[in-house]
Design a protein around this motif. Structure first.
Motif, PDB file in Angstrom:
ATOM      1  N   ASP A   1       0.837  -1.195   0.000  1.00 17.50           N
ATOM      2  CA  ASP A   1       0.000   0.000   0.000  1.00 17.50           C
ATOM      3  C   ASP A   1       0.873   1.247   0.000  1.00 17.50           C
ATOM      4  O   ASP A   1       1.904   1.315   0.674  1.00 17.50           O
ATOM      5  CB  ASP A   1      -0.901  -0.007   1.235  1.00 17.50           C
ATOM      6  N   PHE A   2       0.397   2.241  -0.750  1.00 12.81           N
ATOM      7  CA  PHE A   2       1.093   3.523  -0.794  1.00 12.81           C
ATOM      8  C   PHE A   2       0.140   4.595  -0.319  1.00 12.81           C
ATOM      9  O   PHE A   2      -0.854   4.893  -0.985  1.00 12.81           O
ATOM     10  CB  PHE A   2       1.584   3.830  -2.212  1.00 12.81           C
ATOM     11  N   LEU A   3       0.412   5.157   0.845  1.00 11.33           N
ATOM     12  CA  LEU A   3      -0.441   6.177   1.426  1.00 11.33           C
ATOM     13  C   LEU A   3       0.393   7.425   1.695  1.00 11.33           C
ATOM     14  O   LEU A   3       1.422   7.356   2.386  1.00 11.33           O
ATOM     15  CB  LEU A   3      -1.062   5.675   2.734  1.00 11.33           C
ATOM     16  N   PRO A   4       0.000   8.600   1.137  1.00 11.69           N
ATOM     17  CA  PRO A   4       0.768   9.835   1.363  1.00 11.69           C
ATOM     18  C   PRO A   4       0.922  10.180   2.843  1.00 11.69           C
ATOM     19  O   PRO A   4       1.978  10.664   3.260  1.00 11.69           O
ATOM     20  CB  PRO A   4      -0.055  10.889   0.620  1.00 11.69           C
ATOM     21  N   ALA A   5      -0.114   9.947   3.640  1.00 12.74           N
ATOM     22  CA  ALA A   5      -0.027  10.274   5.065  1.00 12.74           C
ATOM     23  C   ALA A   5       1.029   9.404   5.753  1.00 12.74           C
ATOM     24  O   ALA A   5       1.798   9.893   6.592  1.00 12.74           O
ATOM     25  CB  ALA A   5      -1.388  10.083   5.724  1.00 12.74           C
ATOM     26  N   THR A   6       1.079   8.125   5.412  1.00  5.37           N
ATOM     27  CA  THR A   6       2.086   7.230   5.990  1.00  5.37           C
ATOM     28  C   THR A   6       3.481   7.611   5.532  1.00  5.37           C
ATOM     29  O   THR A   6       4.438   7.567   6.318  1.00  5.37           O
ATOM     30  CB  THR A   6       1.785   5.778   5.600  1.00  5.37           C
TER      31      THR A   6
ATOM     32  N   THR B   1       6.584  -1.385   3.895  1.00 11.64           N
ATOM     33  CA  THR B   1       5.556  -0.976   2.946  1.00 11.64           C
ATOM     34  C   THR B   1       6.129   0.104   2.040  1.00 11.64           C
ATOM     35  O   THR B   1       7.148   0.729   2.349  1.00 11.64           O
ATOM     36  CB  THR B   1       4.309  -0.435   3.672  1.00 11.64           C
ATOM     37  N   ALA B   2       5.470   0.346   0.914  1.00 13.14           N
ATOM     38  CA  ALA B   2       5.961   1.343  -0.030  1.00 13.14           C
ATOM     39  C   ALA B   2       5.985   2.724   0.598  1.00 13.14           C
ATOM     40  O   ALA B   2       6.911   3.513   0.360  1.00 13.14           O
ATOM     41  CB  ALA B   2       5.080   1.341  -1.282  1.00 13.14           C
ATOM     42  N   SER B   3       5.005   3.039   1.410  1.00 13.94           N
ATOM     43  CA  SER B   3       4.942   4.347   2.044  1.00 13.94           C
ATOM     44  C   SER B   3       6.079   4.540   3.040  1.00 13.94           C
ATOM     45  O   SER B   3       6.748   5.583   3.047  1.00 13.94           O
ATOM     46  CB  SER B   3       3.590   4.522   2.747  1.00 13.94           C
ATOM     47  N   ASN B   4       6.293   3.548   3.879  1.00  6.86           N
ATOM     48  CA  ASN B   4       7.357   3.654   4.873  1.00  6.86           C
ATOM     49  C   ASN B   4       8.739   3.710   4.225  1.00  6.86           C
ATOM     50  O   ASN B   4       9.594   4.520   4.621  1.00  6.86           O
ATOM     51  CB  ASN B   4       7.289   2.479   5.849  1.00  6.86           C
ATOM     52  N   LEU B   5       8.968   2.859   3.243  1.00  2.00           N
ATOM     53  CA  LEU B   5      10.261   2.850   2.568  1.00  2.00           C
ATOM     54  C   LEU B   5      10.496   4.155   1.816  1.00  2.00           C
ATOM     55  O   LEU B   5      11.595   4.723   1.853  1.00  2.00           O
ATOM     56  CB  LEU B   5      10.346   1.662   1.607  1.00  2.00           C
ATOM     57  N   GLY B   6       9.452   4.644   1.130  1.00  2.00           N
ATOM     58  CA  GLY B   6       9.587   5.898   0.403  1.00  2.00           C
ATOM     59  C   GLY B   6       9.863   7.069   1.327  1.00  2.00           C
ATOM     60  O   GLY B   6      10.740   7.893   1.061  1.00  2.00           O
ATOM     61  N   GLY B   7       9.126   7.157   2.430  1.00  2.00           N
ATOM     62  CA  GLY B   7       9.344   8.233   3.378  1.00  2.00           C
ATOM     63  C   GLY B   7      10.709   8.160   4.031  1.00  2.00           C
ATOM     64  O   GLY B   7      11.363   9.187   4.246  1.00  2.00           O
ATOM     65  N   THR B   8      11.172   6.942   4.334  1.00  2.00           N
ATOM     66  CA  THR B   8      12.482   6.779   4.962  1.00  2.00           C
ATOM     67  C   THR B   8      13.601   7.172   4.014  1.00  2.00           C
ATOM     68  O   THR B   8      14.558   7.860   4.404  1.00  2.00           O
ATOM     69  CB  THR B   8      12.666   5.321   5.431  1.00  2.00           C
ATOM     70  N   ILE B   9      13.514   6.753   2.750  1.00  2.00           N
ATOM     71  CA  ILE B   9      14.537   7.099   1.768  1.00  2.00           C
ATOM     72  C   ILE B   9      14.573   8.611   1.535  1.00  2.00           C
ATOM     73  O   ILE B   9      15.649   9.222   1.448  1.00  2.00           O
ATOM     74  CB  ILE B   9      14.292   6.361   0.444  1.00  2.00           C
ATOM     75  N   LEU B  10      13.391   9.228   1.431  1.00  2.00           N
ATOM     76  CA  LEU B  10      13.340  10.679   1.261  1.00  2.00           C
ATOM     77  C   LEU B  10      13.938  11.407   2.468  1.00  2.00           C
ATOM     78  O   LEU B  10      14.618  12.432   2.320  1.00  2.00           O
ATOM     79  CB  LEU B  10      11.903  11.135   1.035  1.00  2.00           C
ATOM     80  N   ALA B  11      13.696  10.882   3.660  1.00  2.00           N
ATOM     81  CA  ALA B  11      14.263  11.486   4.866  1.00  2.00           C
ATOM     82  C   ALA B  11      15.786  11.365   4.875  1.00  2.00           C
ATOM     83  O   ALA B  11      16.492  12.295   5.293  1.00  2.00           O
ATOM     84  CB  ALA B  11      13.671  10.832   6.107  1.00  2.00           C
ATOM     85  N   ILE B  12      16.297  10.230   4.420  1.00  2.00           N
ATOM     86  CA  ILE B  12      17.754  10.066   4.326  1.00  2.00           C
ATOM     87  C   ILE B  12      18.334  11.047   3.318  1.00  2.00           C
ATOM     88  O   ILE B  12      19.381  11.666   3.555  1.00  2.00           O
ATOM     89  CB  ILE B  12      18.097   8.609   3.953  1.00  2.00           C
ATOM     90  N   LEU B  13      17.656  11.227   2.181  1.00  2.00           N
ATOM     91  CA  LEU B  13      18.106  12.203   1.194  1.00  2.00           C
ATOM     92  C   LEU B  13      18.111  13.617   1.770  1.00  2.00           C
ATOM     93  O   LEU B  13      19.053  14.386   1.547  1.00  2.00           O
ATOM     94  CB  LEU B  13      17.216  12.142  -0.052  1.00  2.00           C
ATOM     95  N   ALA B  14      17.053  13.967   2.504  1.00  2.00           N
ATOM     96  CA  ALA B  14      16.988  15.296   3.123  1.00  2.00           C
ATOM     97  C   ALA B  14      18.090  15.470   4.161  1.00  2.00           C
ATOM     98  O   ALA B  14      18.710  16.546   4.263  1.00  2.00           O
ATOM     99  CB  ALA B  14      15.619  15.503   3.763  1.00  2.00           C
ATOM    100  N   THR B  15      18.372  14.424   4.929  1.00  2.00           N
ATOM    101  CA  THR B  15      19.445  14.484   5.922  1.00  2.00           C
ATOM    102  C   THR B  15      20.798  14.680   5.251  1.00  2.00           C
ATOM    103  O   THR B  15      21.622  15.484   5.703  1.00  2.00           O
ATOM    104  CB  THR B  15      19.458  13.195   6.759  1.00  2.00           C
TER     105      THR B  15
END
Length: 219
Positions: free
Chosen positions: A2-7, A149-163
């Motif tokens: 599942d891909f959820l923007p909020a997640t 999940t796709a949402s968690n992995l996507g958010g985590t990768i984006l956070a690493i990029l921002a860091t």
């Protein structure tokens, strides 16, 4: 999956706010200035870019396979902290005893080969100064606790990029501080942050030693 923007946003905020305080790129930039005072501006910019790339690779590897790598070699977080603390202590000690840079010294810094700059960017600037034992332990914990999940992995990768982007900005423009205070002030700051780096090394080593000592007492 599942891909959820909020997640995704929740995973991004959680990862970013967890990594940035542990890595602390703002204080790391001051240590970077101290240990790279002999580099030219172009070489310092190159090293800052490589630090960002190496940091991203280390964080992603730790996220997906950190627990497997540590388990394969039988390395605990306590051992990781002890080793990282010793390395930071050695780097701080060398910086503390480095020769002073006075105002009358107008000789341009020597240009170093790219291979030397890459090696310098990885050690000691990326590991253990930037993505040290604390960042590795936190990233490994994130990889083992967050659901895949796709949402968690996507958010985590984006956070690493921002860091990593924050790391690059802080390190790339860290020399502005030393330029504003002059040669004498920059030398004084270098000594202060070198001593703080030694203290951080002792602190990290003590944390790891305490963990290992408690584990020994439980046996």
């Amino acid at each position: 999956m599942d891909f959820l923007p909020a997640t995704l946003l929740s995973a991004f905020i959680y990862t970013f706010t967890t990594l940035v305080p542990v890595i602390n790129p703002f204080s790391g930039a001051m240590f970077f200035v101290t240990l790279s005072s002999h580099l030219s501006d172009s070489d310092r910019a190159y090293v800052a870019g490589r630090i960002a790339i190496f940091s991203f690779v280390i964080l992603v590897v730790c996220l997906f396979a950190g627990h497997l790598i540590l388990g394969f070699f039988g390395i605990s977080v306590g051992v990781l902290r002890c080793a990282g603390g010793l390395v930071l202590f050695a780097a701080g000690w060398n910086a503390l005893n480095a020769p002073s840079h006075d105002e009358g010294s107008k000789e341009p810094p020597l240009a170093l080969p790219r291979s030397r700059l890459k090696a310098m960017a990885f050690y000691p600037f990326t590991l253990p100064l930037t993505t040290g034992p604390g960042a590795i332990a936190v990233t490994v914990a994130l990889g083992t606790t967050l659901p895949y999940t796709a949402s968690n992995l996507g958010g985590t990768i984006l956070a690493i990029l921002a860091t990593v982007l924050v790391i690059w900005i802080c390190f790339r423009y860290s020399d502005r501080v030393s330029r504003s205070v002059g040669a004498a002030g920059a030398d004084a700051l270098a000594r202060i942050f070198a001593f703080i780096l030694i203290c951080l090394g002792v602190s990290i080593f003590w944390q790891g030693f305490s963990e290992l000592w408690l584990q020994l007492g439980q046996k």
